[in-house]
Structures are given as C-alpha cells and as structure tokens.
Design a protein around this motif. Structure first.
Motif, short mmCIF file in Angstrom:
data_model
loop_
_atom_site.label_atom_id
_atom_site.label_comp_id
_atom_site.label_asym_id
_atom_site.label_seq_id
_atom_site.Cartn_x
_atom_site.Cartn_y
_atom_site.Cartn_z
N THR A 83 47.09 49.32 46.04
CA THR A 83 46.34 48.23 46.33
C THR A 83 46.19 47.34 44.91
OG1 THR A 83 44.24 49.23 45.93
CG2 THR A 83 45.22 49.41 48.27
N HIS A 84 46.23 48.06 43.94
CA HIS A 84 45.76 47.31 42.48
C HIS A 84 46.67 47.84 41.65
CE1 HIS A 84 42.21 46.44 45.10
NE2 HIS A 84 41.99 45.37 44.25
N ALA A 85 46.69 47.05 40.31
CA ALA A 85 47.46 47.46 39.28
C ALA A 85 46.54 46.64 37.94
CB ALA A 85 48.84 47.31 39.06
N VAL A 86 46.29 47.73 36.87
CA VAL A 86 45.66 46.94 35.83
C VAL A 86 46.44 47.07 34.76
CG1 VAL A 86 43.63 47.38 34.25
CG2 VAL A 86 43.16 47.51 36.61
N PHE A 87 46.80 45.99 34.07
CA PHE A 87 47.41 45.77 32.70
C PHE A 87 46.43 46.18 31.44
CE2 PHE A 87 50.93 42.96 34.55
CZ PHE A 87 51.53 43.99 35.25
N SER A 88 46.43 47.25 30.83
CA SER A 88 45.36 47.25 29.94
C SER A 88 45.83 46.25 28.79
CB SER A 88 45.49 48.75 28.95
OG SER A 88 46.57 48.87 28.35
N HIS A 89 46.96 45.80 28.32
CA HIS A 89 47.22 44.59 27.69
C HIS A 89 48.80 44.34 28.14
CE1 HIS A 89 48.57 48.24 25.52
NE2 HIS A 89 49.13 47.47 24.66
N VAL A 110 47.46 42.64 40.91
CA VAL A 110 47.30 42.62 39.44
C VAL A 110 46.16 42.13 38.64
CG1 VAL A 110 48.85 42.63 37.30
CG2 VAL A 110 49.73 43.05 39.70
N VAL A 111 45.52 43.06 38.06
CA VAL A 111 44.32 42.47 37.09
C VAL A 111 44.59 42.70 35.52
CG1 VAL A 111 41.91 42.83 36.97
CG2 VAL A 111 42.84 43.09 39.23
N ALA A 112 44.22 41.73 34.82
CA ALA A 112 44.18 41.90 33.45
C ALA A 112 43.38 40.53 32.82
CB ALA A 112 45.80 41.53 33.14
N HIS A 113 43.21 40.93 31.44
CA HIS A 113 42.37 39.97 30.76
C HIS A 113 43.20 38.50 30.76
CE1 HIS A 113 40.80 37.77 27.00
NE2 HIS A 113 39.80 38.43 27.72
N GLN A 114 42.81 37.35 30.45
CA GLN A 114 43.17 36.09 30.72
C GLN A 114 44.10 35.99 29.56
OE1 GLN A 114 39.92 33.56 30.22
NE2 GLN A 114 39.33 33.85 28.07
#
Length: 418
Positions: A83-89, A110-114
């Motif tokens: 359901t979600h994936a996070v890119f640490s960078h 997909v969630v990540a810093h801007q």
C-alpha cells in the motif's frame, strides 16, 4: 547453512565477524523476518517490508538489478498488497524496486522528502557525469545511469506520519549524507529505520565525487535518533543493531566522530591553514578510531574534512598557485624538462612506491603521465603506482578512483604496444 541476519549482527557486534567480510548482497544472509511483522531483504542496500492490517509498507526498495529478487522475497513472505513505499532518500540503490510490484497490480503510495524529486531532476541533467563517477567508484565499467525515476506521490518538508491498517510510521527529515533524507520511526514498536544515516561504518559524509554532504547536521540527527530509545535499528546498509544501549552507543559515538572532524577543520580554517595542511592535521580521536562501526571502509575522514572545507570556505585551498592554474600538461612538461624528462619522473615514481611513499609516488607518476601520455614506459610506471595505491587503500571510494587510474594506463598501454 547460512546463518540468520540477527545472528550475523551479533557476531559483528562481538567482533567474531567483520562487516568488511559481508560487503555485497551475495555475502549477506537470506531474507528474514527480523521482528514480528518486519521482513528484511538484504542487498547492496536493504529493503524492509512492514505488515499492517491492510497490506504491506516498504521502507526503501533497493536497486533496479535486485528488483526481481525483492519482489520474489516479499511475495514468498506475504501476498498482501503493497500500500505504501518510503524512499529514505533518492539514491539509485534505494528507489528502483517497485517495478515488479506495480507490474503485478500493486499501487503503492510513494512517500519521500520533497528534495527527492529535485534530486531526480538533477540526475537527469547530469546523467553522463553520474554514469562516469559511479562506474569509477564501484569499478563497474558497464554501469549505465538511469534517466527515468519513479516519482514520489506524497512529499513532505519536515515531518510526515503514515497511518494505515493500525500502523503508524513517523517520518522526519534530516540533512546528512544527502539533503533529502527521511528517518522512519515506529514508536509503538521502538523500531528505527535510519536509512543511510547509520551504515555500520564511518559516515559517508565526504564522498569526493558527489554533491555537498552535511556532517554537522548529520551529527544532530544522530543525537536525536539516540534520544528515541529504539530497541531495534534497521539501517539500509550494514547489519541491524539490537538493544537500546547498543543503539544509543553507536549513534552517539557516530555523532562524536563527525563533530570532532568538523571542529578540528574549523580550528584549522580559523588559524589560516591551507586545505592540504588541514587534511594532514585533522585526526579521528583514538577512542573512536578503533570502533568496528566507525571504520573507513566506504568513506574516509579526510574526505569529510574536504566537505567541511567546501561548506565553510569555498573551493580555494589556500595555495595561490591553484587559484588560476596552468594546465596539468603544461606544469608536468615544465617539471619533466627540469629533471631529465618524463621517464625520469616515472622511474622516480616507481622508486617512491617501492619505498612505501605512495602519496608522493602518485603525484610524480601523474606528472609523468601528464607530460608524456604516449610513452609506454611512463604508462607502465603510472599503472604500477596506482595499482599499488589501490591495493593499499581500505575505502571503496579510494580503491575505485585509484583502480580507475590504473585501468586508464592499462588501456593506454594496450594502444601503445599494439
């Protein structure tokens, strides 16, 4: 039988195994559930799947070459949708594992810093350069750099909280190795995902071929993570760290390592020292230098010093001859003429290398090569010197650059000798 990831982590902590022995995904343990509902897939950079009531969340997704392996491993553990994936960078070894999942019908957010999106834009603009430096750094002559990236669906500035299926993952932005880094924290589980802010080695705060790193802010992030009381830390490189006391120790000592390099460099700057003088004066404190999780096997302290210098002092190194220099070839020709020719320089370079004066030998061998690039004698000496230098180095970055120089001379020799 291959041992478990957590058993390997314990042996690294007690000194029974060295992290250097475990470099590369092929030497790592097979995928494993390292905590209830948390699945680790080792690779050049690791990926983690976290189970929740509605499916799975991935923290980091690995590289393109290991994407199929990641998909098979996760699907062997769970058939729940991602359901979600996070890119640490946004480094390429962390963001290319979603293709097989999406091809199979998953639609992760997909969630990540801007700043991840800005990084991808920069990678497109500098595609050729990134191909060259990564081939050189990792000694992979066939490596190609991507020009298309899976863009984040949701970005954040300072902090973001993902709540799904009874899972609450807190993301916090920090500048350290990169300007787009996110740390993941499961407060109810006391599980910390530091991404690349802790890799089990000296912090990668100085890479000579990459953009600015931020060692001072990195140290702040490390001390903040140390304050959380994590009981399991799952970095995207290296091995897990288990136990609150150990986690606090490694994070605080890693912060002290960076803080010391920063303060020593600033002291040299404030005294008016040159960059070269500073590189030879700044030293890792003895009480930190021997710690197994601060060994310079990927990056090196003097590269961190250069990044601090670049951040605070710009690019001028204090040597006025370098402000508006002659070409390398012109300087080399002048010096070769003074000492009897490029082959005399080459002979001296090999003698210096034989004496163990490898830093000086490289300077002289490089001058010889710049003065007479079409001399087989010179190229043979240059190859020998850089091969000796590469063999003597510990860090991936130094080995990569010196080995690249060795290969340059080897290629030139092949052309010259037919």
């Amino acid at each position: 039988m291959t041992e478990s990831i957590l058993r390997t982590a314990e042996r690294v902590w007690t000194g029974e195994a060295q992290l250097a022995e475990l470099a590369g995904h092929s030497a790592m343990s097979p995928p494993e559930e390292v905590a209830d509902g948390v699945f680790m897939v080792p690779g050049f950079s690791h990926a983690f799947a976290v189970r929740h009531d509605e499916g799975l969340l991935l923290f980091d997704t690995g590289s393109a070459m290991l994407a199929d392996n990641l998909h098979r491993a996760v699907r062997g553990w769970s058939d729940a949708p991602v359901t979600h994936a996070v890119f640490s960078h946004g480094h390429a070894d962390h963001v290319f594992g979603l293709g097989p999942f999406e091809a199979a019908g998953d639609r992760p957010v997909v969630v990540a810093h801007q700043n991840v999106a800005k990084r991808f834009d920069r990678y497109v603009r500098t595609n050729g350069y990134n191909g060259v430096i990564n081939r050189r750094q990792f000694q992979l002559p066939d490596l190609t750099w991507p020009s298309e990236f899976r863009r984040p669906d949701v970005t954040f500035t300072d902090a973001h909280r993902i709540e799904v299926g009874g899972l609450a993952l807190e993301l916090t932005h920090h500048r350290g190795e990169t300007d787009d880094h996110a740390v993941g924290w499961l407060p109810d589980r006391k599980i910390l995902f530091p991404g690349d802010l802790f890799i089990g080695l000296a912090p990668n705060a100085g890479n000579p071929q990459k953009v600015q790193r931020f060692p001072e802010e990195w140290a702040v992030a490390l001390r903040w993570m140390a304050s959380l009381g994590a009981e399991l830390m799952l970095g995207s490189h290296g091995v897990p760290v288990v136990g609150a006391d150990r986690i606090r120790e490694v994070l605080e000592n890693s912060a002290a390592y960076l803080e010391s390099l920063v303060e020593q460099t600033l002291a040299c700057l404030n005294e008016g020292a040159t960059l070269v003088d500073t590189l030879h004066r700044v030293q890792v404190p003895d009480e930190l230098a021997g710690l197994h999780y601060l060994q310079p096997l990927y990056d090196e302290p003097e590269f961190v010093v250069r990044n601090v210098w670049r951040l605070y002092a710009g690019w001028y190194d204090g040597n006025p001859a370098h402000l508006k220099p002659a070409t390398d070839a012109a300087l080399a020709a002048e010096l070769a003429g003074l000492c009897g020719g490029a082959e005399a320089l080459a002979e001296r370079a090999t003698a210096l290398a034989a004496e163990g004066s490898l830093r000086l030998a490289c300077h002289v061998a490089q001058l010889a090569g710049d003065a007479a690039p079409d001399s087989a004698v010179v190229q043979r000496a240059r190859k020998q010197v850089y091969a000796s230098r590469a063999a003597a180095e510990l860090s991936t970055m130094s080995k990569g650059i010196f080995s690249w120089a060795e290969t340059e001379s080897d290629t030139a020799l092949a052309k010259l000798t037919g």
